[in-house]
Design an enzyme around this catalytic site. Sequence first.
Site, PDB file in Angstrom:
ATOM      1  N   ASP A   1      -1.314  -9.119  13.510  1.00  0.00           N
ATOM      2  CA  ASP A   1      -2.619  -9.681  13.168  1.00  0.00           C
ATOM      3  C   ASP A   1      -3.051 -10.817  14.091  1.00  0.00           C
ATOM      4  O   ASP A   1      -4.219 -11.224  14.067  1.00  0.00           O
ATOM      5  CB  ASP A   1      -2.600 -10.181  11.716  1.00  0.00           C
ATOM      6  CG  ASP A   1      -2.515  -9.016  10.750  1.00  0.00           C
ATOM      7  OD1 ASP A   1      -3.060  -7.949  11.073  1.00  0.00           O
ATOM      8  OD2 ASP A   1      -1.901  -9.171   9.684  1.00  0.00           O
TER       9      ASP A   1
ATOM     10  N   HIS B   1      -1.954  -8.840   1.870  1.00  0.00           N
ATOM     11  CA  HIS B   1      -1.552  -7.621   2.602  1.00  0.00           C
ATOM     12  C   HIS B   1      -2.567  -7.382   3.721  1.00  0.00           C
ATOM     13  O   HIS B   1      -2.543  -8.068   4.732  1.00  0.00           O
ATOM     14  CB  HIS B   1      -1.455  -6.477   1.592  1.00  0.00           C
ATOM     15  CG  HIS B   1      -0.825  -5.217   2.096  1.00  0.00           C
ATOM     16  ND1 HIS B   1      -0.138  -5.133   3.268  1.00  0.00           N
ATOM     17  CD2 HIS B   1      -0.783  -3.955   1.559  1.00  0.00           C
ATOM     18  CE1 HIS B   1       0.300  -3.889   3.444  1.00  0.00           C
ATOM     19  NE2 HIS B   1      -0.085  -3.156   2.419  1.00  0.00           N
TER      20      HIS B   1
ATOM     21  N   ARG C   1       3.571  -4.287  18.220  1.00  0.00           N
ATOM     22  CA  ARG C   1       2.164  -3.907  18.079  1.00  0.00           C
ATOM     23  C   ARG C   1       1.268  -5.039  18.599  1.00  0.00           C
ATOM     24  O   ARG C   1       0.165  -4.799  19.083  1.00  0.00           O
ATOM     25  CB  ARG C   1       1.851  -3.585  16.606  1.00  0.00           C
ATOM     26  CG  ARG C   1       2.699  -2.436  16.067  1.00  0.00           C
ATOM     27  CD  ARG C   1       2.557  -2.261  14.573  1.00  0.00           C
ATOM     28  NE  ARG C   1       2.896  -3.472  13.853  1.00  0.00           N
ATOM     29  CZ  ARG C   1       2.650  -3.701  12.573  1.00  0.00           C
ATOM     30  NH1 ARG C   1       2.065  -2.763  11.849  1.00  0.00           N
ATOM     31  NH2 ARG C   1       2.992  -4.823  11.992  1.00  0.00           N
TER      32      ARG C   1
ATOM     33  N   HIS D   1       6.926 -13.233   9.882  1.00  0.00           N
ATOM     34  CA  HIS D   1       6.953 -11.900   9.264  1.00  0.00           C
ATOM     35  C   HIS D   1       8.065 -11.841   8.235  1.00  0.00           C
ATOM     36  O   HIS D   1       9.094 -12.499   8.399  1.00  0.00           O
ATOM     37  CB  HIS D   1       7.172 -10.804  10.318  1.00  0.00           C
ATOM     38  CG  HIS D   1       6.742  -9.456   9.851  1.00  0.00           C
ATOM     39  ND1 HIS D   1       7.583  -8.618   9.187  1.00  0.00           N
ATOM     40  CD2 HIS D   1       5.543  -8.823   9.932  1.00  0.00           C
ATOM     41  CE1 HIS D   1       6.927  -7.511   8.886  1.00  0.00           C
ATOM     42  NE2 HIS D   1       5.685  -7.606   9.325  1.00  0.00           N
TER      43      HIS D   1
ATOM     44  N   SER E   1       0.829  -1.215   0.000  1.00  0.00           N
ATOM     45  CA  SER E   1       0.000   0.000   0.000  1.00  0.00           C
ATOM     46  C   SER E   1       0.860   1.260   0.000  1.00  0.00           C
ATOM     47  O   SER E   1       0.531   2.249  -0.680  1.00  0.00           O
ATOM     48  CB  SER E   1      -0.973   0.013   1.177  1.00  0.00           C
ATOM     49  OG  SER E   1      -0.307  -0.225   2.387  1.00  0.00           O
TER      50      SER E   1
HETATM   51  N1  CMX Z   1       2.908 -21.095   9.894  1.00  0.00           N
HETATM   52  C1  CMX Z   1       3.438 -22.136   9.223  1.00  0.00           C
HETATM   53  N2  CMX Z   1       4.487 -22.041   8.393  1.00  0.00           N
HETATM   54  C2  CMX Z   1       5.035 -20.830   8.257  1.00  0.00           C
HETATM   55  C3  CMX Z   1       4.561 -19.707   8.949  1.00  0.00           C
HETATM   56  C4  CMX Z   1       3.449 -19.871   9.788  1.00  0.00           C
HETATM   57  N3  CMX Z   1       2.899 -18.852  10.435  1.00  0.00           N
HETATM   58  N4  CMX Z   1       5.319 -18.636   8.622  1.00  0.00           N
HETATM   59  C5  CMX Z   1       6.242 -19.087   7.743  1.00  0.00           C
HETATM   60  N5  CMX Z   1       6.064 -20.408   7.523  1.00  0.00           N
HETATM   61  C6  CMX Z   1       6.813 -21.243   6.594  1.00  0.00           C
HETATM   62  C7  CMX Z   1       6.674 -20.692   5.191  1.00  0.00           C
HETATM   63  O1  CMX Z   1       5.479 -21.153   4.575  1.00  0.00           O
HETATM   64  C8  CMX Z   1       7.912 -21.203   4.513  1.00  0.00           C
HETATM   65  O2  CMX Z   1       7.693 -22.571   4.185  1.00  0.00           O
HETATM   66  P1  CMX Z   1       8.242 -23.170   2.792  1.00  0.00           P
HETATM   67  O3  CMX Z   1       9.726 -23.004   2.850  1.00  0.00           O
HETATM   68  O4  CMX Z   1       7.800 -24.600   2.845  1.00  0.00           O
HETATM   69  O5  CMX Z   1       7.607 -22.358   1.708  1.00  0.00           O
HETATM   70  C9  CMX Z   1       8.941 -21.165   5.636  1.00  0.00           C
HETATM   71  O6  CMX Z   1       8.202 -21.132   6.862  1.00  0.00           O
HETATM   72  C10 CMX Z   1       9.862 -19.966   5.579  1.00  0.00           C
HETATM   73  O7  CMX Z   1       9.081 -18.793   5.482  1.00  0.00           O
HETATM   74  P2  CMX Z   1       9.583 -17.451   6.189  1.00  0.00           P
HETATM   75  O8  CMX Z   1      10.890 -17.053   5.560  1.00  0.00           O
HETATM   76  O9  CMX Z   1       9.581 -17.650   7.652  1.00  0.00           O
HETATM   77  O10 CMX Z   1       8.437 -16.403   5.899  1.00  0.00           O
HETATM   78  P3  CMX Z   1       8.234 -15.457   4.632  1.00  0.00           P
HETATM   79  O11 CMX Z   1       9.086 -14.252   4.764  1.00  0.00           O
HETATM   80  O12 CMX Z   1       8.343 -16.240   3.362  1.00  0.00           O
HETATM   81  O13 CMX Z   1       6.682 -15.068   4.798  1.00  0.00           O
HETATM   82  C11 CMX Z   1       4.774 -14.484   6.100  1.00  0.00           C
HETATM   83  C12 CMX Z   1       6.262 -14.234   5.853  1.00  0.00           C
HETATM   84  C13 CMX Z   1       4.232 -13.423   7.048  1.00  0.00           C
HETATM   85  C14 CMX Z   1       3.995 -14.362   4.749  1.00  0.00           C
HETATM   86  C15 CMX Z   1       4.607 -15.903   6.697  1.00  0.00           C
HETATM   87  O14 CMX Z   1       5.292 -15.983   7.924  1.00  0.00           O
HETATM   88  C16 CMX Z   1       3.151 -16.292   6.890  1.00  0.00           C
HETATM   89  O15 CMX Z   1       2.516 -16.784   5.942  1.00  0.00           O
HETATM   90  N6  CMX Z   1       2.585 -16.065   8.106  1.00  0.00           N
HETATM   91  C17 CMX Z   1       1.206 -16.345   8.375  1.00  0.00           C
HETATM   92  C18 CMX Z   1       0.300 -15.287   7.721  1.00  0.00           C
HETATM   93  C19 CMX Z   1       0.338 -13.966   8.465  1.00  0.00           C
HETATM   94  O16 CMX Z   1       0.337 -13.904   9.686  1.00  0.00           O
HETATM   95  N7  CMX Z   1       0.357 -12.856   7.706  1.00  0.00           N
HETATM   96  C20 CMX Z   1       0.360 -11.527   8.317  1.00  0.00           C
HETATM   97  C21 CMX Z   1       1.634 -10.781   8.055  1.00  0.00           C
HETATM   98  C22 CMX Z   1       1.562  -9.453   8.789  1.00  0.00           C
HETATM   99  C23 CMX Z   1       2.393  -8.381   8.164  1.00  0.00           C
HETATM  100  O17 CMX Z   1       2.951  -8.565   7.062  1.00  0.00           O
HETATM  101  O18 CMX Z   1       2.463  -7.294   8.789  1.00  0.00           O
END
Ligand code: CMX
Length: 435
Positions: free
Chosen positions: A373, A272, A327, A318, A242
């Site tokens: 979140d 997002h 937060r 994250h 955004s």
């Molecule tokens: N639960 C299970 N597995 C998770 C996880 C979670 N909460 N967070 C990361 N992982 C997994 C990923 O899917 C990834 O698996 P693969 O290698 O098999 O694809 C692995 O751990 C490594 O990922 P990462 O480097 O830790 O995380 P990314 O930077 O790729 O992604 C995020 C970050 C937020 C998208 C991810 O942690 C996630 O999907 N979290 C849950 C959704 C969420 O809470 N979103 C809100 C984000 C808030 C914000 O951005 O402010």
Amino acid sequence: MISLEERIAEQLPNWRERVNRLRNEFGDFKVCDVTVSQIYGGIRGVQIQVSDISYVDPNEGIRIRGYSIPELLKILPKLPGAEFPLAGGVYYLLLTNELPTFEDAMIVEEEWRKRSLIPTYVYNTIRRMPKETHPMTLFSIGIMALQKESVFAKEYEIGVVKDDHWRYFLQDSLNLTAKLPGLAAFIYNLKYQDGIYLPPKADHDWSANFGVMIDREGDPKYYDLCRLFFFLHCDHEGGNVSAHATHLVSSALSDVYLSCAAGMNGLAGPLHGLANQECLKWLLDVREYFNGIPTQEQLESFLRLSLSEGKIIPGYGHAVLRTTDPRFTAQLEFARSKNLNSDLLQLVEMVFAILPGILMENGKVSNPWPNVDAINGALQYHFGVKEFDFYTVLFGVSRILGLSAHIVWARALLKPIERPKSLTTSMLESMISKK
Ligand code: CMX
């Protein structure tokens, strides 16, 4: 608004001098190299922007104008009897880089009060949309409908000098942000409360008035939650979808309304701003699965099984942070200090106590800690705002404070139109084969 405008104008010569020096004397200095993975990977981590408004520190969380969230919760001005900051003070800080006094915060609140009236045609435009339209779409349409009011767009037609563009962006920003709680409340009432109309109270602040307008008048705990929520979500540096979208669109000298609506369309995406509704849905599903709150052992087995099945646990992890999001902590402390009696919040606490340890054992997740979140939705739900698809609008109301401050400064620092260069796949292949 003279005081805010003066505060920015006083600082501008120094900022412009610093930027000009960097451009003129160090224009060839390389900040980073871009890899093929980054080009194909969403330009993740490529340092291509400057934001002096906020910075996400991986180990500390967001710093706004250099201050951490716990620091700002202590030092930002509050109304007597309120525990959380006035949004007027938050906006003053975002815009001016200076800590507001109580009077400064109240000046912004007063400006917002004077500018808060939403023209009837905006309400009518939203009313004409089909009932099932997503609240974020209505929010974006409302902002777009207000664009006709843009002071910048009118002045640009007449021919305003480039040096002064920011002054009109500031006027538009104040006019738009003043109307956001009313616009959001109108959408909430239209969709979920039979279209009731409740006017704001002249003696209530910007944040509390959102509560008043959605029929939570006289609930000081909800007023405080609004103050906390609108503060915590106000900015998250410049690279998220955004912020980047708003900045990009405004670089074409599209006014504040057009630019912020673009940002809101990005915020509406499931990757997002929609994440908070996913978290609440997950908590509700867990509660339903166990027909109430599970025991520690049941929850631990459930989490382990979910992860072994490759499921994502929303609210954890994250892209940048490597610690518990401050937060999240601030909202957890809010729930504890207000003694909120809620089984969902109890579940939030239980997951927080168990899940990070499990995620650490597994070693795959870069950040095993909760993000903002993991608790947002549970708090709103507790106060009866149970319609998840509305939560992103609340996020948007707050985030436009940061987005608009960013683009006022982008114009003040005379940032040009953005135009990255694209390559073809063959060009990339040929560049690689030559190396
Ligand atoms: N639960 C299970 N597995 C998770 C996880 C979670 N909460 N967070 C990361 N992982 C997994 C990923 O899917 C990834 O698996 P693969 O290698 O098999 O694809 C692995 O751990 C490594 O990922 P990462 O480097 O830790 O995380 P990314 O930077 O790729 O992604 C995020 C970050 C937020 C998208 C991810 O942690 C996630 O999907 N979290 C849950 C959704 C969420 O809470 N979103 C809100 C984000 C808030 C914000 O951005 O402010």
